[in-house]
Design a protein around this motif. Structure first.
Motif, PDB file in Angstrom:
ATOM      1  N   ASP A 384      55.674  13.460 -36.124  1.00  6.94           N
ATOM      2  CA  ASP A 384      56.732  14.279 -35.535  1.00  6.94           C
ATOM      3  C   ASP A 384      57.822  14.571 -36.558  1.00  6.94           C
ATOM      4  N   VAL A 385      58.622  15.588 -36.254  1.00  2.88           N
ATOM      5  CA  VAL A 385      59.816  15.836 -37.060  1.00  2.88           C
ATOM      6  C   VAL A 385      60.701  14.600 -36.995  1.00  2.88           C
ATOM      7  N   GLN A 386      61.130  14.113 -38.130  1.00  2.00           N
ATOM      8  CA  GLN A 386      61.877  12.859 -38.183  1.00  2.00           C
ATOM      9  C   GLN A 386      63.385  13.096 -38.081  1.00  2.00           C
ATOM     10  N   PRO A 387      64.093  12.191 -37.438  1.00  2.00           N
ATOM     11  CA  PRO A 387      65.548  12.337 -37.335  1.00  2.00           C
ATOM     12  C   PRO A 387      66.232  12.037 -38.655  1.00  2.00           C
ATOM     13  N   ASN A 388      67.411  12.579 -38.809  1.00  2.00           N
ATOM     14  CA  ASN A 388      68.268  12.266 -39.946  1.00  2.00           C
ATOM     15  C   ASN A 388      69.010  10.971 -39.608  1.00  2.00           C
ATOM     16  N   GLU A 389      68.650   9.872 -40.278  1.00  2.00           N
ATOM     17  CA  GLU A 389      69.201   8.564 -39.899  1.00  2.00           C
ATOM     18  C   GLU A 389      70.705   8.491 -40.095  1.00  2.00           C
ATOM     19  N   ALA A 390      71.214   9.024 -41.185  1.00  2.00           N
ATOM     20  CA  ALA A 390      72.655   8.952 -41.445  1.00  2.00           C
ATOM     21  C   ALA A 390      73.422   9.749 -40.390  1.00  2.00           C
ATOM     22  N   LEU A 391      72.918  10.932 -40.070  1.00  2.00           N
ATOM     23  CA  LEU A 391      73.549  11.757 -39.039  1.00  2.00           C
ATOM     24  C   LEU A 391      73.484  11.052 -37.689  1.00  2.00           C
ATOM     25  N   GLY A 392      72.326  10.482 -37.384  1.00  2.00           N
ATOM     26  CA  GLY A 392      72.145   9.804 -36.100  1.00  2.00           C
ATOM     27  C   GLY A 392      73.058   8.608 -35.935  1.00  2.00           C
TER      28      GLY A 392
END
Length: 585
Positions: A384-392
């Motif tokens: 899947d498209v992965q989340p931006n950890e820093a943004l999250g």
């Protein structure tokens, strides 16, 4: 008081600096620890493994409980630890009055209660009354008994449709995918009746039209109350009673509203007879004193229906699923918060707020997408498209600060205080959520939010346990988020949570009031005042200008820890993805 009647009014002390306030909720003087409590959910198999078998246990919880007291929570809620084949991580119970050896023993439970009492923490247990395991003695007796017997009447058995009875009794679907009915083989070896299971086929639903089922669960309640439990979170509390005749349903399997199928018409959820069950349970708890509670996992809509579950003689709390699923949509959040407070105020009940639990993607990952993220109830897989950890993580901190300023109770899910994201790299061969198997991998399931916690960065398995590999693999990146590393970092996610919880208690925000501050309510920001605390969240892409004259209590931004006498001069912009607490006095 209706939501529509809430019109902007001129500001008054202590927030006189604001041109317009829209009042929603007055401070509460009602008694009851749960009304403003912060309750921490422990998922036992993933909290701490003390015996080295790769699975968390009750002794591990007891061993680390002091960390939760230091964090500043008021109570812990334990996900199921009862005897179980573990087909659905313990939500398939085979004995409600014993501890599964996987987690320890009744003596270990008693030791946990003793330590919690010493630390002034209350303990709430998960109760699963809608269904049990197919290995439960009562269901095994039902399989061995004939149709229409007393044993079968403990569950929902029906003859099939069609000339040979080879079609399910109705069209209901399981929450985990596929039909909600399974046909049994009778003791004589012939194809027989069908039994209902709203979840996995290994989880037959009880028949709550049978008084014997009522008596059995009243016995279970007393068993744990006698051992010192402070209350129960009731799993799928809205599902126990089914509509007479079990009519077909063309809507969603989970009963949420969809086009042409409003949730209040779902025949497997929200039936009126449920409320008599909980009135009886409430009376049992009150025999043990005024501080034992019931919390409903009642996924019902619209929000005013939720008030039916927390009337003065029923549940004490109900989970606020609309808030959980609102994301960072400020218009939606404002409506849900207003609707929640007004609806629950009408019956004298507190609202509850939650951002993560064991059934949804952790909010540090959900908020890491600029566009659409994972579907509710599904995880994130390696393809899947992965989340931006820093943004999250930045947005998660802001969302939590915004939530913890709200009046009412709050629930935290283990590991969110560390800013943990979902694990998105678990291979299919290691997934254990029945959703993944029942849908042939089409739905990823919930394993990603259930991965064992990192405690100490330099130890084996990041300190979760020093023996076998954890039951789900930990991402390598989690060692950097381990509790010991964050304890030593004043700007860490963990220390942000500690400070927020301390100030929430000191400023009595859980017992407080709420009025929207229209000056800061825009298409990309939301603000309210609770007593003399101003809470602002900016979810837009641009900084938000702030007016002078208020004192900063805390910002959600990493590394920002202002003292109580800091002045807002020179700090006149609220960054994108940041929340702030200020004092208006």
């Amino acid at each position: 008081m209706s939501v529509d009647s809430l019109l902007p009014v001129e500001a008054s002390a202590p927030a006189a600096a604001f041109a317009r306030l829209t009042p929603v909720h007055e401070a509460s003087a009602a008694h009851g620890w749960w009304r403003s409590a912060v309750i921490y959910q422990i998922y036992p198999r993933s909290f701490r493994d003390l015996n080295g078998d790769g699975i968390g246990d009750l002794a591990g919880i007891t061993h680390e409980l002091s960390h939760l007291a230091e964090l500043g929570v008021d109570a812990v809620w334990l996900s199921p630890f009862y005897r179980s084949p573990q087909r659905d991580a313990g939500y398939d119970v085979s004995d409600y009055c014993d501890v599964d050896p996987l987690f320890g023993s009744l003596a270990d439970f008693d030791a946990l209660i003793y330590e919690a009492n010493r630390l002034h923490l209350r303990v709430i247990a998960d109760l699963v009354p809608n269904h049990c395991s197919d290995q439960h003695a009562a269901f095994q007796a039902a399989l061995a008994a004939p149709a229409n017997s007393r044993e079968r009447d403990m569950f929902i058995f029906r003859d099939g449709q069609g000339p040979d009875g080879n079609e399910p009794p109705n069209n209901w679907q399981s929450h985990f995918g596929g039909p909600a009915w399974t046909r049994i083989t009778e003791p004589n070896g012939q194809p027989g009746q069908w039994y209902l299971h709203l979840f996995d086929s290994s989880q037959p639903d009880f028949n709550w039209d049978n008084r014997a089922v009522h008596a059995e669960f009243e016995r279970v309640l007393r068993f744990w109350l006698d051992r010192g439990i402070s209350g129960f979170r009731v799993d799928v509390a809205h599902a126990l009673v089914k509509a007479a005749g079990l009519p077909n349903w063309g809507g969603r399997a989970d009963g949420n509203s969809s086009d042409g199928y409003p949730g209040h018409e779902a025949p497997m959820f929200g039936q009126p007879a449920l409320h008599d069950i909980y009135r009886r349970w409430r009376s049992i708890l009150e025999e043990y004193g005024p501080d034992r509670i019931l919390c409903a996992e009642a996924n019902v809509d619209p929000l005013p229906r939720l008030a039916q579950w927390v009337r003065p003689d029923e549940m004490h709390q109900a989970f606020n699923f609309p808030y959980l699923h609102a994301g960072l949509d400020v218009n939606r959040l404002r409506h849900i918060i207003t609707d929640s407070l007004v609806s629950l105020d009408s019956v004298g009940a507190p609202s509850t707020w939650v951002l993560s639990n064991h059934d949804v993607v952790r909010h540090a990952s959900r908020f890491g997408y600029e566009g659409p993220g994972p579907r509710d109830g599904d995880g994130i897989g390696p393809d899947d498209v992965q989340p931006n950890e820093a943004l999250g993580r930045r947005r998660a901190a802001a969302a939590t600060m915004f939530m913890l300023g709200l009046p009412g109770g709050a629930y935290l899910y283990q590991g969110e205080e560390l800013g943990l994201p979902d694990s998105t790299s678990i291979p299919g061969s290691m997934r254990q959520d029945p959703t993944f198997a029942r849908t042939g991998g089409e739905r990823i399931g919930r394993d990603g939010c259930r991965v064992p916690l990192p405690w100490r960065s330099s130890e084996l398995h990041a300190g979760f346990g020093d023996g076998q590999d954890p039951w789900l693999p930990q991402p390598e990146s989690w060692a950097a988020l381990a509790r010991d590393k964050q304890q030593a970092d004043p700007a860490s996610h963990l220390n942000l949570y500690r400070e927020m919880l301390a100030q929430r208690a000191e400023r009595r925000l859980g017992q407080g009031s709420l009025a929207w501050v229209e000056d800061y309510c825009t298409e990309s920001s939301l603000a309210y005042v609770n007593g003399d605390t101003l809470v602002i969240m900016n979810v837009g892409n641009q900084p938000l200008p702030l007016s002078d004259g208020n004192v900063i209590l805390r910002s959600s931004a990493a590394g920002v820890a202002h003292s109580m006498d800091s002045d807002l001069q020179g700090t006149d912009l609220l960054s994108s993805g940041e929340s702030i607490w200020l004092t208006t006095s």
